[in-house]
Structure formats: structure tokens, C-alpha cells
Design a protein around this motif. Sequence first.
Motif, short mmCIF file in Angstrom:
data_model
loop_
_atom_site.label_atom_id
_atom_site.label_comp_id
_atom_site.label_asym_id
_atom_site.label_seq_id
_atom_site.Cartn_x
_atom_site.Cartn_y
_atom_site.Cartn_z
N LYS A 231 6.33 7.05 77.02
CA LYS A 231 6.86 7.50 75.73
C LYS A 231 6.13 8.71 75.18
O LYS A 231 6.73 9.68 74.72
CB LYS A 231 6.81 6.35 74.72
CG LYS A 231 8.04 5.46 74.71
CD LYS A 231 7.99 4.51 73.53
CE LYS A 231 9.28 3.70 73.46
NZ LYS A 231 9.29 2.79 72.29
N ALA A 232 4.80 8.64 75.21
CA ALA A 232 4.01 9.76 74.67
C ALA A 232 4.24 11.02 75.49
O ALA A 232 4.36 12.12 74.94
CB ALA A 232 2.53 9.39 74.66
N VAL A 233 4.32 10.88 76.81
CA VAL A 233 4.56 12.04 77.67
C VAL A 233 5.95 12.62 77.40
O VAL A 233 6.13 13.84 77.32
CB VAL A 233 4.42 11.64 79.16
CG1 VAL A 233 4.71 12.84 80.06
CG2 VAL A 233 3.03 11.10 79.43
N PHE A 234 6.95 11.75 77.26
CA PHE A 234 8.30 12.21 76.94
C PHE A 234 8.30 13.02 75.64
O PHE A 234 8.91 14.09 75.56
CB PHE A 234 9.24 11.01 76.79
CG PHE A 234 9.58 10.33 78.08
CD1 PHE A 234 9.38 10.97 79.29
CD2 PHE A 234 10.12 9.06 78.10
CE1 PHE A 234 9.70 10.35 80.49
CE2 PHE A 234 10.44 8.43 79.29
CZ PHE A 234 10.23 9.08 80.49
N THR A 235 7.64 12.49 74.64
CA THR A 235 7.64 13.13 73.33
C THR A 235 7.04 14.52 73.38
O THR A 235 7.64 15.50 72.91
CB THR A 235 6.86 12.27 72.32
OG1 THR A 235 7.45 10.98 72.25
CG2 THR A 235 6.87 12.91 70.95
N ILE A 236 5.85 14.63 73.95
CA ILE A 236 5.17 15.92 73.99
C ILE A 236 5.95 16.92 74.83
O ILE A 236 6.13 18.09 74.43
CB ILE A 236 3.74 15.73 74.55
CG1 ILE A 236 2.92 14.87 73.59
CG2 ILE A 236 3.07 17.08 74.75
CD1 ILE A 236 1.56 14.48 74.12
N THR A 237 6.45 16.48 75.97
CA THR A 237 7.16 17.39 76.88
C THR A 237 8.45 17.89 76.25
O THR A 237 8.76 19.10 76.30
CB THR A 237 7.46 16.69 78.21
OG1 THR A 237 6.25 16.18 78.77
CG2 THR A 237 8.09 17.66 79.19
N VAL A 238 9.22 16.99 75.65
CA VAL A 238 10.49 17.39 75.05
C VAL A 238 10.26 18.31 73.85
O VAL A 238 10.98 19.31 73.67
CB VAL A 238 11.30 16.15 74.63
CG1 VAL A 238 12.49 16.54 73.77
CG2 VAL A 238 11.77 15.39 75.86
N MET A 239 9.26 18.01 73.04
CA MET A 239 8.97 18.87 71.89
C MET A 239 8.60 20.28 72.33
O MET A 239 9.12 21.28 71.82
CB MET A 239 7.86 18.27 71.04
CG MET A 239 8.28 17.11 70.17
SD MET A 239 7.06 16.68 68.91
CE MET A 239 5.65 16.24 69.93
N LEU A 240 7.67 20.38 73.28
CA LEU A 240 7.25 21.71 73.75
C LEU A 240 8.40 22.46 74.40
O LEU A 240 8.61 23.65 74.14
CB LEU A 240 6.08 21.56 74.73
CG LEU A 240 4.75 21.08 74.16
CD1 LEU A 240 3.73 20.89 75.27
CD2 LEU A 240 4.22 22.06 73.13
N SER A 241 9.16 21.76 75.23
CA SER A 241 10.26 22.42 75.93
C SER A 241 11.35 22.87 74.96
O SER A 241 11.96 23.93 75.15
CB SER A 241 10.85 21.47 76.98
OG SER A 241 11.92 22.09 77.66
N THR A 242 11.61 22.07 73.94
CA THR A 242 12.62 22.46 72.95
C THR A 242 12.22 23.74 72.24
O THR A 242 13.04 24.65 72.05
CB THR A 242 12.82 21.33 71.93
OG1 THR A 242 13.26 20.14 72.60
CG2 THR A 242 13.85 21.72 70.88
N VAL A 243 10.96 23.82 71.87
CA VAL A 243 10.47 25.04 71.20
C VAL A 243 10.53 26.22 72.16
O VAL A 243 11.01 27.31 71.79
CB VAL A 243 9.04 24.82 70.68
CG1 VAL A 243 8.48 26.13 70.12
CG2 VAL A 243 9.01 23.74 69.61
N PHE A 244 10.05 26.03 73.39
CA PHE A 244 10.06 27.13 74.36
C PHE A 244 11.48 27.60 74.66
O PHE A 244 11.75 28.82 74.70
CB PHE A 244 9.40 26.68 75.68
CG PHE A 244 7.93 26.36 75.55
CD1 PHE A 244 7.19 26.87 74.51
CD2 PHE A 244 7.30 25.55 76.47
CE1 PHE A 244 5.84 26.58 74.37
CE2 PHE A 244 5.96 25.25 76.36
CZ PHE A 244 5.22 25.77 75.32
N THR A 245 12.39 26.67 74.86
CA THR A 245 13.76 27.02 75.25
C THR A 245 14.50 27.73 74.12
O THR A 245 15.19 28.73 74.34
CB THR A 245 14.53 25.77 75.68
OG1 THR A 245 13.83 25.10 76.74
CG2 THR A 245 15.93 26.12 76.16
#
Length: 312
Positions: A231-245
Amino acid sequence: MSEATTTLVPTAAPRQPSFWEFVSNDVRTLAFLFLLPTTVVLTCVVLYPFTYALLLSFEDKTAGVPSRFIGLQNYIELLSDREFIEIFYNTVWYTVVAVGIKFLIGLASALVLNQPRRFNNIYRTILFIPWAIPTVIASLIWLWVYNEFNGLLNIVLLRAGILDNGIAWLAEPKWAMWSVIAVVVWSGTPFYTMHFLAGLQSIPKELYEAAEIDGAATLHKFWHVTIPSLKAVFTITVMLSTVFTSTSIVVVNILTNGAPANLTQILPNESYGVAIEAGRMGLGSAINMTLFPFLVVFIVFLTRRMLRKDGT
């Protein structure tokens, strides 16, 4: 009878602690000193540019001309522009689809690479190559791949008999956005795979063994052990990727620059065109700021929902 004499020995004055001794004994001061470099860097690199851009969005600023405060006029102009609304929709759709596809492919790739097999390190290296290639170089490569006349994609499809004529992938309205998203997914999926693979390898094997003792099947172990542990990995990865994308202009700018007819245009690229090419820096800054509140709400919502300790 002689009178006894006593000698007074002077006592040494207490030694004053040095600066470093004082700091090491004061937790608050020590924490402040350790955080000071990071605070200075974040202020110069993040806080100041953001504050300046926010203030600029309330001004009528043209390059070479003194700025003039106009309040919410830039935002009113944007919200009354139907073309801007379409570009905003493009940005949201492009970001959601790209992040969703990267998430699914990245998770599947991580699950496959987490299994022991021969030459696994070679497979991981090959999979991470797109992440190592600079985005500009990757975009230029795909610009050739999508070429209507001598691009690799059309050549392969024509020789395979799938197509009778080459397709202008970046000019066809129904293919242009999907072509851009494909490049974003290709270059960004290794970011997900890398994070998810690290998360999978950190899950204690005892959890899977306990699930097997309870008679859990593979799907049940994945749903009740793997997913909660990541869960924690999903959260951090999706947040960063959303901002980057959502904030990157490189892929769209090189492949289509918003064509055809703004169908692939996104807010960062539109902001660049308005601020740098047209010289309306205030309006260009306002374009970027319209996306910021939605990113904040998304990040706060995602953090609260996925990092909740009780899992409810």
C-alpha cells in the motif's frame, strides 16, 4: 604559641561549554542545524519559484514590459475559453490513462521478475533500459518510429500484412493521443516496476507461508498479503508518477506539439506556448496554477485512503 596559618587555594572558574558541546546537548538546535541546508535548498528551488509563479498568475505580465496587477482576470479568461477547457480535459484524461496503464504493467512486470529464474538479472536490466534513456532522446526515437513513410512501426505492420498503407500515427485524430500515451508508458513503466519489485522483495516470506498453512490459494495470497503490504509503495509511486506525468512537456512538445487540432495538447505545453512563445507570462503561469489544486486534493485523498492504519 604561634598562630596556625592557613593557605587559601583559589578554585578554577567553571569551564564554559563550547558551541558544539552546547549544540550536541540541545536537541532542537541540533535538529535545526541539520534541517537548515535542506530548508534553504527547498526555499530556493521550490518555494520561491512557486510563490513567484503564483503571484505572476495575478498579473498582466509581458516579456520586457512592467507587470500590472489584474487580480483574477487571467483565470476568468481561461475559464471562459472553451479551448482551454478541452485542453484541461485532455490533460486529466492523458494523465489518468497513462498512470493507470503504467501501474498495471509495472505491477505485472514486478510480479514476473520477482520469481526466481535463470538470467533474471539480464531481464531486469533490459526492462529498466527505457527508464535510463533521457526523455528527449526517447521522444526523438519514437518520432522516427511513428514516421508515416519510413517509420519502424509502419514498416513492420506493412510487411506483416496488417496494414495496406502507412498510418500517420501522430496526425490521425483517433491515434495521436494513444501514440503519445504509448511513449509515456514505455518510458515510465520501469519506474513502477523498480518500486514494486523492491516492495515485493521486502515482504516477509513468513506471511506467505502462514497463508499457505491456512489453505490460501495464489490469488488469495496476492489479494490479502501482497496488496496490503504494498500500500505504501503504491501510494508513493502513484503520487510521484501523477505529478511527473501531468507536468512534463517533453513528450508532447517533441511528438505533436498539441496537434492535430489541440487533441494532444496538455496544460504544461500550452503554458509554455503562451508564456514563452506568445510572451504572456502572467496567463501562462495561470494555466499551470489551474492544475495545482487538483493535484493537492488528489494527493491528500490518496494518502488518507491508502495509508490509513486500520485499513478501512
